[in-house]
Design a protein around this motif. Sequence first.
Motif, short mmCIF file in Angstrom:
data_model
loop_
_atom_site.label_atom_id
_atom_site.label_comp_id
_atom_site.label_asym_id
_atom_site.label_seq_id
_atom_site.Cartn_x
_atom_site.Cartn_y
_atom_site.Cartn_z
N PHE A 157 0.89 -1.18 0.08
CA PHE A 157 0.01 0.05 -0.06
C PHE A 157 0.91 1.25 0.00
O PHE A 157 0.51 2.33 -0.77
N GLU A 158 1.98 1.25 1.02
CA GLU A 158 2.95 2.48 1.03
C GLU A 158 3.53 2.60 -0.29
O GLU A 158 3.88 4.05 -0.80
N LYS A 159 3.93 1.51 -1.14
CA LYS A 159 4.58 1.64 -2.30
C LYS A 159 3.57 2.38 -3.42
O LYS A 159 4.10 3.30 -4.08
N VAL A 160 2.39 1.81 -3.49
CA VAL A 160 1.74 2.34 -4.52
C VAL A 160 1.11 3.53 -4.29
O VAL A 160 1.06 4.66 -5.22
N PHE A 161 0.38 4.00 -3.26
CA PHE A 161 -0.39 4.96 -2.77
C PHE A 161 0.31 6.26 -2.09
O PHE A 161 0.14 7.45 -2.39
N GLN A 162 1.73 5.82 -1.41
CA GLN A 162 2.44 7.13 -1.00
C GLN A 162 3.55 7.07 -1.58
O GLN A 162 4.04 8.55 -1.96
N LYS A 163 4.38 6.29 -2.02
CA LYS A 163 5.74 6.45 -2.70
C LYS A 163 5.29 6.46 -4.35
O LYS A 163 6.31 6.63 -5.01
#
Length: 329
Positions: A304-310
């Motif tokens: 999730f962090e890779k796709v939506f934040q980073k």
Amino acid sequence: MDKIEEVLTRGVVEILPNKEGLAQLMRQKKIRVYNGIDPTSPNIHLGNTIPLLKLRQLQELGHEVILLAGTFTAQIGDPSGHDESRKPLTREEIKKNLETYKQQAAKILDFSKVKLVFNGDWLEKMTFSDVIKLSMNFTVQQIIERDLFQRRLKKNNPIGLNEFLYPLAQGYDSVHLNVDLEIGGTDHTFNMLIGRTLQKIYNHKEKFVLTLPLIPGLDGRKMSKTYGNTVNITDSSDEMYGKLMSLRDDLIIQYLELCTLLPLQLIKSLAKDLKPMDLKKKLAFEIVKMYHSEKEAQKAQENFEKVFQKKELPKEVTIHNTPKTTHNA
């Protein structure tokens, strides 16, 4: 707060006729408690897990827990919470939906200590004479006063006679099982009170009713299989995590209290110390851990962090169609 008080307080809307009487009974003996669920979908969603988690708490206190699958009542069509008549399911549809119910519920309950029953086993054996005698315990005025029926009347929407009979069918479950307590959502309060009345008439004993709140689904309405706005416990870890990250900020605490086993004191502490985004991540992590594993929860969070934040591309891309909802994350 002792264990009984906590179980009868956490996430509880109301206990009828009173909490004090139920607490006293639970201190005197091991009570028999049940929750019923109509298999209207092959999936158990987070809204369904709220009473199951309450059953688990009662199970851990040593009480006799019964999980009822509404194999007969699903053929009537439960009117609870609906302003229009629901389509009754066929036996074939019910059988198919039930195939993995126990497997799903076992993620929450210890089935070595749970009795799984099907109300078709006794309701289908009732004769027309039995049904008439059962219905003689109530008047049309008593049934029609139900709030959902009143709403339909005001809108001039039809009410099926089968929907009048549904509360009687659910109510008779309490008589057949001879329970001390029934737990369910607030949308079933009327049905559960019908069961309380029948329990007094047929078994000459009190039945307590414990109501639990209904959590909103992905589109803001009640989380319901019918609306298709659910977070299912069969969802993949990534899908489950992503859905939960779309919750409105004002629902995070409610979900933490109702859908996780985190201690209330810890939830209060987290709410005080964490920003909404981090608190929501904690919620998503805990729920994925409950229904998958801690490893899967960590992986889902990283994805999730890779796709939506980073803004990085995931290793695998899966497209999920979900109802529109407000994103405050």
